[in-house]
Design an enzyme around this catalytic site. Structure first.
Site, PDB file in Angstrom:
ATOM      1  N   TRP A 125       2.044   5.917  -5.820  1.00  0.00           N
ATOM      2  CA  TRP A 125       0.756   6.294  -6.398  1.00  0.00           C
ATOM      3  C   TRP A 125       0.574   5.823  -7.837  1.00  0.00           C
ATOM      4  O   TRP A 125      -0.556   5.703  -8.307  1.00  0.00           O
ATOM      5  CB  TRP A 125       0.556   7.803  -6.271  1.00  0.00           C
ATOM      6  CG  TRP A 125       0.410   8.195  -4.838  1.00  0.00           C
ATOM      7  CD1 TRP A 125       1.341   8.796  -4.038  1.00  0.00           C
ATOM      8  CD2 TRP A 125      -0.717   7.932  -4.003  1.00  0.00           C
ATOM      9  NE1 TRP A 125       0.863   8.940  -2.771  1.00  0.00           N
ATOM     10  CE2 TRP A 125      -0.406   8.416  -2.710  1.00  0.00           C
ATOM     11  CE3 TRP A 125      -1.969   7.342  -4.216  1.00  0.00           C
ATOM     12  CZ2 TRP A 125      -1.297   8.330  -1.642  1.00  0.00           C
ATOM     13  CZ3 TRP A 125      -2.859   7.255  -3.151  1.00  0.00           C
ATOM     14  CH2 TRP A 125      -2.513   7.749  -1.884  1.00  0.00           C
ATOM     15  N   GLU A 126       1.663   5.570  -8.540  1.00  0.00           N
ATOM     16  CA  GLU A 126       1.523   5.014  -9.887  1.00  0.00           C
ATOM     17  C   GLU A 126       1.205   3.529  -9.820  1.00  0.00           C
ATOM     18  O   GLU A 126       0.451   3.006 -10.643  1.00  0.00           O
ATOM     19  CB  GLU A 126       2.807   5.236 -10.702  1.00  0.00           C
ATOM     20  CG  GLU A 126       3.075   6.679 -11.089  1.00  0.00           C
ATOM     21  CD  GLU A 126       2.054   7.227 -12.076  1.00  0.00           C
ATOM     22  OE1 GLU A 126       1.414   6.429 -12.792  1.00  0.00           O
ATOM     23  OE2 GLU A 126       1.891   8.465 -12.114  1.00  0.00           O
ATOM     24  N   GLY A 127       1.775   2.839  -8.820  1.00  0.00           N
ATOM     25  CA  GLY A 127       1.563   1.402  -8.705  1.00  0.00           C
ATOM     26  C   GLY A 127       2.500   0.634  -9.620  1.00  0.00           C
ATOM     27  O   GLY A 127       2.917   1.124 -10.671  1.00  0.00           O
TER      28      GLY A 127
END
Length: 268
Positions: free
Chosen positions: A120-122
């Protein structure tokens, strides 16, 4: 009586001088808690003297994880205070009545938690602004110096070194989570990983004042609390982001995944 008052004043003055140290950075922020994720309460200029009331551990700044609580009631990174020593120069700050077992909780998270945060942070190989303009690199590492100079890994990062950086960052967030949960709260490694992801995303200051933490500390069912409270954290810049909605769903799913391995208050 007058003599006693003067003597007391002299003693206080001497104590204050003994605990005062100059700021070495140009403009150094004093925060509401011992970490860069906490809100800024005030700033100190280079050369300004600050009185240290106690010290504690927090976000590592250039290899120094000590934070000094000043007489203004806020915390400044010890790296920017010229105390003349590399270690503690005064007593450690108390954990507070609600603090948990900060020395025995899991400092990091399980693989499921690492993968969730990374997803989700990438991945960002070199420093660049995130969706709300904050300079980041790797998997959500918030830059503390220009061009993320504090990062010890060579740019551009590989996904391997980015996960190493993430692992380096996580103890700051597990520590501030442990600090605000009382020792009666029991969390397994999946629940701990999900809450660490949430903390990493929203910052220690926001987590500390959250209804989620208050409800857990009151003894409410953890699965119920997570299911009801995590979805509320879907805003960025005052608007709902679908990415945050989806991340909260993923955190809830991990939180509710059964596990017999305890992570808080004692790491197994």
């Amino acid at each position: 009586m007058k003599f006693l008052t003067l003597a007391a004043c002299a003693l206080l003055s001497t104590t204050s001088l003994a605990a005062s140290y100059p700021i070495t950075g140009n403009t150094v922020n004093c925060r509401s808690g011992p970490g860069t994720s906490y809100g800024v309460k005030k700033s100190y200029k280079k050369g300004q003297s600050v009185s240290i009331t106690c010290q504690t551990s927090g976000t590592s700044v250039n290899g120094n994880s000590i934070w000094d609580k000043t007489s203004d009631g806020c915390y400044v990174a010890d790296y920017y205070v010229k105390t003349g020593r590399n270690g503690y120069v005064t007593s450690k700050c108390g954990g507070g009545s609600s603090g948990g077992s900060s020395d025995s909780h899991c400092k990091k998270v399980n693989a499921a938690g690492i993968n969730l945060i990374a997803q989700w942070e990438g991945f960002v190989a070199s420093p660049k602004p995130d969706p709300i303009g904050l300079p980041t690199v790797g998997y959500g590492h918030l830059c503390k110096q220009k061009n993320c100079a504090e990062v010890k890994y060579k740019f551009p990062l590989s996904k391997t070194t980015a996960k190493q950086l993430l692992n380096d960052d996580l103890p700051t967030y597990t520590a501030c989570l442990a600090k605000v949960l009382n020792s009666k709260v029991k969390l397994n490694d999946n629940q701990w990983a999900a809450l660490t992801s949430w903390t990493f995303n929203n910052g220690c200051g926001n987590v500390a004042t959250s209804t989620l933490v208050k409800r857990l500390n009151k003894g409410e069912n953890p699965n119920t609390v997570a299911s009801e409270e995590l979805p509320k954290w879907r805003l960025a810049g005052g608007r709902v982001l679908q990415g945050l909605v989806n991340r909260r769903k993923a955190e809830i799913k991990l939180f509710k995944t059964a596990s017999s391995k305890q992570a808080y208050p004692k790491c197994q």
